[in-house]
Design an enzyme around this catalytic site. Structure first.
Site, PDB file in Angstrom:
ATOM      1  N   SER A  79     -70.454  -4.078  53.378  1.00  0.00           N
ATOM      2  CA  SER A  79     -70.415  -2.994  52.404  1.00  0.00           C
ATOM      3  C   SER A  79     -70.076  -1.704  53.135  1.00  0.00           C
ATOM      4  O   SER A  79     -70.470  -1.514  54.293  1.00  0.00           O
ATOM      5  CB  SER A  79     -71.765  -2.842  51.706  1.00  0.00           C
ATOM      6  OG  SER A  79     -71.838  -1.612  51.003  1.00  0.00           O
ATOM      7  N   TYR A 117     -80.786  -1.596  53.590  1.00  0.00           N
ATOM      8  CA  TYR A 117     -79.582  -2.320  53.189  1.00  0.00           C
ATOM      9  C   TYR A 117     -78.383  -1.835  54.000  1.00  0.00           C
ATOM     10  O   TYR A 117     -77.589  -2.646  54.505  1.00  0.00           O
ATOM     11  CB  TYR A 117     -79.325  -2.102  51.691  1.00  0.00           C
ATOM     12  CG  TYR A 117     -78.077  -2.763  51.169  1.00  0.00           C
ATOM     13  CD1 TYR A 117     -78.084  -4.106  50.802  1.00  0.00           C
ATOM     14  CD2 TYR A 117     -76.882  -2.052  51.034  1.00  0.00           C
ATOM     15  CE1 TYR A 117     -76.942  -4.727  50.316  1.00  0.00           C
ATOM     16  CE2 TYR A 117     -75.737  -2.657  50.551  1.00  0.00           C
ATOM     17  CZ  TYR A 117     -75.772  -3.984  50.191  1.00  0.00           C
ATOM     18  OH  TYR A 117     -74.635  -4.598  49.719  1.00  0.00           O
ATOM     19  N   LYS A 166     -75.916  -3.951  56.578  1.00  0.00           N
ATOM     20  CA  LYS A 166     -74.468  -4.083  56.412  1.00  0.00           C
ATOM     21  C   LYS A 166     -73.735  -3.645  57.684  1.00  0.00           C
ATOM     22  O   LYS A 166     -72.694  -4.216  58.031  1.00  0.00           O
ATOM     23  CB  LYS A 166     -74.004  -3.256  55.214  1.00  0.00           C
ATOM     24  CG  LYS A 166     -74.539  -3.741  53.861  1.00  0.00           C
ATOM     25  CD  LYS A 166     -74.011  -5.130  53.506  1.00  0.00           C
ATOM     26  CE  LYS A 166     -74.998  -6.231  53.582  1.00  0.00           C
ATOM     27  NZ  LYS A 166     -74.466  -7.550  53.143  1.00  0.00           N
TER      28      LYS A 166
END
Length: 236
Positions: free
Chosen positions: A164, A191, A195
């Site tokens: 991402s 998160y 990534k």
């Protein structure tokens, strides 16, 4: 009030025009046959993973739905008997090892590994990692390494990691990889760190596998095509 409604409607119309004409990008319409190839898709029971698995099956691949929930995976399956479920909980390294052992005993080939599953939750995995980094990175890191020899035996093969662009928002800070504090902000940062780890892992794995005919990709499934972007990397 009328003026406000008109303004909002105009703004929405402009957004739709820009999105579908400039941002959405070209849809992957590959019909390259995957007959005789075996694919693993983690988190294949919903969202991008489900759409990717359906496309692989449509093109003739044997697809392993590597998911935590059997009920949800079964609901995502088609009548194709080449689409099978195998339990995988990426929040447990014990589960990752059990999945790899089961797969290697039951499936003689592996051509494509799609590390798709991901979470943005706070908390800890059973191994003590922060949930986001544990599931999104460490679980997939172990899974890939356990299956790497099988991928090498079935070249040309590839590893696709769903990353991402949120990785751009953080730097690699090892002290943050065990973040377990509650809150939406911490969940997002966890998160983003995971990534970044995904991108770095794919880059280093690609370097180490140079010349083996096992290729590695990290992809950002944004609004310009969602699963289509992933499929572009696995269509040839």
């Amino acid at each position: 009030m009328v003026a406000l409604i008109v303004a909002v409607a105009a703004a929405v119309s402009v957004y739709i025009f820009i999105y579908y004409n400039f941002l959405k990008g070209v849809k992957c319409k590959s019909d390259v046959s995957l007959n005789g190839r075996t694919v693993i898709v983690t988190g294949a029971n919903t969202g991008i993973g489900k759409e990717t698995a359906l496309d692989m099956a449509r093109r003739g691949a044997r697809v392993v739905l590597a998911c935590r929930s059997k009920d949800r995976a079964e609901a995502a399956k088609t009548s194709n008997n080449q689409v099978v479920f195998m339990h995988l909980d990426l929040a447990s390294l014990k589960s990752v090892r059990a999945f790899a052992e089961t797969f290697l005993k039951s499936e003689p080939q592996l051509h494509i590994l799609i590390n798709n599953a991901g979470v943005g939750l706070v908390g800890k995995t059973e191994d003590g990692f922060s949930m986001g980094v544990g599931v999104n990175h460490f679980g997939h890191f172990l899974l890939t390494n356990l299956l790497l020899e099988r991928l090498k035996q079935c070249v040309p093969s590839r590893v696709v990691v769903l990353a991402s662009e949120t990785y751009r928002m953080v730097g690699l800070d090892f002290s943050k990889l065990s973040r377990t504090e509650p809150g939406h902000t911490n969940g997002f940062l966890d998160y983003a760190h995971s990534k970044l780890c995904n991108v770095l892992f794919a880059r280093e794995l690609s370097n180490r596998l140079e010349g083996t005919n096992v290729t590695c990709y990290s992809v950002h499934p944004d609004s310009r095509g969602l699963s289509d972007q992933c499929m572009i990397f696995i269509s040839n």
